[in-house]
Design an enzyme around this catalytic site. Structure first.
Site, mmCIF file in Angstrom:
data_model
loop_
_atom_site.group_PDB
_atom_site.id
_atom_site.type_symbol
_atom_site.label_atom_id
_atom_site.label_comp_id
_atom_site.label_asym_id
_atom_site.label_seq_id
_atom_site.Cartn_x
_atom_site.Cartn_y
_atom_site.Cartn_z
ATOM 1 C CB THR A 15 -6.622 2.860 -5.341
ATOM 2 O OG1 THR A 15 -5.956 1.644 -4.794
ATOM 3 C CG2 THR A 15 -7.909 3.198 -4.757
ATOM 4 C CE1 TYR A 70 -6.459 4.873 -1.845
ATOM 5 C CE2 TYR A 70 -4.464 4.438 -0.375
ATOM 6 C CZ TYR A 70 -5.919 4.140 -0.897
ATOM 7 O OH TYR A 70 -6.688 3.406 -0.155
ATOM 8 C CE LYS A 111 -7.400 -2.718 -4.391
ATOM 9 N NZ LYS A 111 -8.198 -1.710 -3.752
ATOM 10 C CG HIS A 128 -11.427 0.686 -1.145
ATOM 11 N ND1 HIS A 128 -10.528 1.622 -2.058
ATOM 12 C CD2 HIS A 128 -10.648 1.103 0.062
ATOM 13 C CE1 HIS A 128 -9.503 2.155 -1.260
ATOM 14 N NE2 HIS A 128 -9.709 1.754 -0.112
ATOM 15 C CB SER A 147 -0.885 -0.034 1.323
ATOM 16 O OG SER A 147 -1.537 1.416 1.428
#
Length: 414
Positions: free
Chosen positions: A202, A176, A277, A301, A153
């Site tokens: 994402t 992100y 995603k 998510h 992440s």
């Protein structure tokens, strides 16, 4: 039982100063040593008795602080989609074939050109050191030992460089997109230099979903932890607020203007393949392919964004059909059994990602827990394949399952 050793240590510390002689203290310490060994045996036995992935969550709930457990476990608003991510799998049944030689089962597959042991990979889960001191590095080692892919992440407590140095393995980096595009470019290039093999963009988080458990708990990152990929940068902290600290942080940092043109922009700053995603519809599948995506992850998510969207397993076939085999389609959300993996593969997925099972196992038993979760799912999928008459992943077809939305079903020709 998870607290046995901690409790014993507290007793020892609180009573060390009450002894009148060294001989009395010596006898106490010898007894304490025996108690520690006994406690360790209890915990080891408890770990051995875990027989399925979901049992880790039960133990993790007892062990973790409420704020941390709720952060990992909860969903958005009414949490309908959170429950539906699991429940939808139960509405898909098997149509097993019999009298097929299944003495040898091959579960290996190739993902974006990389050969892995099984179609089960580790999804990105943020801030894993809240679960265990070794955090993402322990998860990375376990995934490497299992011969599968781990996704790190952006909001990890371990940096891309730290994870890369733990052990060789195939790793993806979840991204992100922040307002500062120079920062984004730096992150992507660091991941590429560290040997990460793909970027998982994402795309479903222009704003953070309303996670009411985090609001009630005033979620904040414990002060002894940092978002390691941003260390040394002036990006603020996930501090305690009157709301969710994470929601406030995301509102200040995440770029709400993110659009399909940014998928193309990412391809100008990296040679790594881009997975999009957060896709749930045929329309967005086609746009992702047009934008140059190398793959699609069907994801809601973990039911943490928009409540009352379909379970990912319900959305999967629509996306697969729209992709028309041009790019691989993956699924995350709700996978807790090898049977779930089989169902996703039968509906057209090239593989699945698991998130919560990993972080709960990490909380309970560290790296060993993550290894066991991956092994259990591997073994369950292998058994499901054998009992369904499938010797390899390519033999798993849509005819091996029936869903409640199939009726009236047209039987395959003999």
């Amino acid at each position: 039982m998870c607290y046995v050793i901690t409790s014993l240590s507290n007793v020892i510390i609180s009573t060390l100063f009450t002894f009148s002689s060294l001989s009395t203290l010596s006898r106490f310490l010898e007894t304490a040593k025996d108690n520690f060994v006994f406690a360790e045996n209890i915990v080891e036995k408890e770990m051995e008795m875990i027989t399925n992935v979901s049992e880790y969550e039960v133990i993790a709930k007892e062990k973790l602080p409420k704020m941390v457990y709720d952060y990992y476990a909860s969903g958005a608003e009414d949490q309908w989609t959170l429950k539906e991510n699991r429940n939808a799998f139960s509405r898909i049944l098997f149509r097993p074939r019999i009298l097929i030689d299944v003495s040898k089962i091959n579960m290996m597959t190739t993902i974006l050109g990389f050969r892995i042991s099984m179609p089960i990979m580790v999804a990105p889960t943020a801030m894993q050191k809240m679960a265990h001191p070794e955090g993402e590095c322990a998860t990375a080692r376990a995934a490497s030992d299992a011969g599968t892919i781990m996704t790190l992440s952006t909001y990890a407590n371990s940096s891309v460089e730290e994870v890369a140095s733990t052990r060789s393995g195939i790793r993806f980096f979840q991204l992100y997109v922040h307002k500062d595009r120079n920062l984004v470019a730096q992150l992507v290039r660091r991941a590429e230099r560290a040997g990460f093999k793909a970027i998982a963009l994402t795309a479903d988080t222009p704003r953070l979903g309303r996670r009411e458990a985090d609001i009630k708990n005033r979620f904040n990152l414990p002060p002894y932890l940092t978002l390691k990929n941003f260390e040394g940068l002036d990006l603020g902290k996930i501090d305690k607020t009157d709301d969710s600290g994470l929601a406030s942080y995301a509102a200040n940092q995440i770029d709400q203007s993110l659009s399909w043109k940014d998928v193309k922009w990412l391809q100008t700053i990296t040679s790594l393949p881009i997975l999009v995603k957060g896709v749930l519809t045929a329309e967005d599948t086609k746009l992702a392919i047009e934008a140059g995506a190398a793959g699609i992850i069907v994801s809601n998510h973990g039911a943490r964004q928009l409540d009352y969207v379909p379970a990912t397993i319900m959305a999967l076939e629509e996306v697969v059909k729209a992709a028309q085999g041009k790019v691989p389609v993956f699924l995350d959300g709700g996978v807790r059994r090898g049977t779930d993996v089989f169902k996703a593969l039968a509906l057209g997925a090239s593989g699945v990602f698991i998130g919560r099972p990993v972080v709960f196992a990490l909380a309970v038993d560290g790296e060993a827990g993550v290894r066991k979760v991956l092994q259990m799912l591997h073994d369950e999928l292998e058994l499901t394949m054998a009992l369904s008459g499938c010797r390899s992943l390519k033999e798993i077809t849509r005819n091996h399952v029936v869903a409640d939305w199939d009726h009236p079903r047209v039987l395959p020709r003999l």
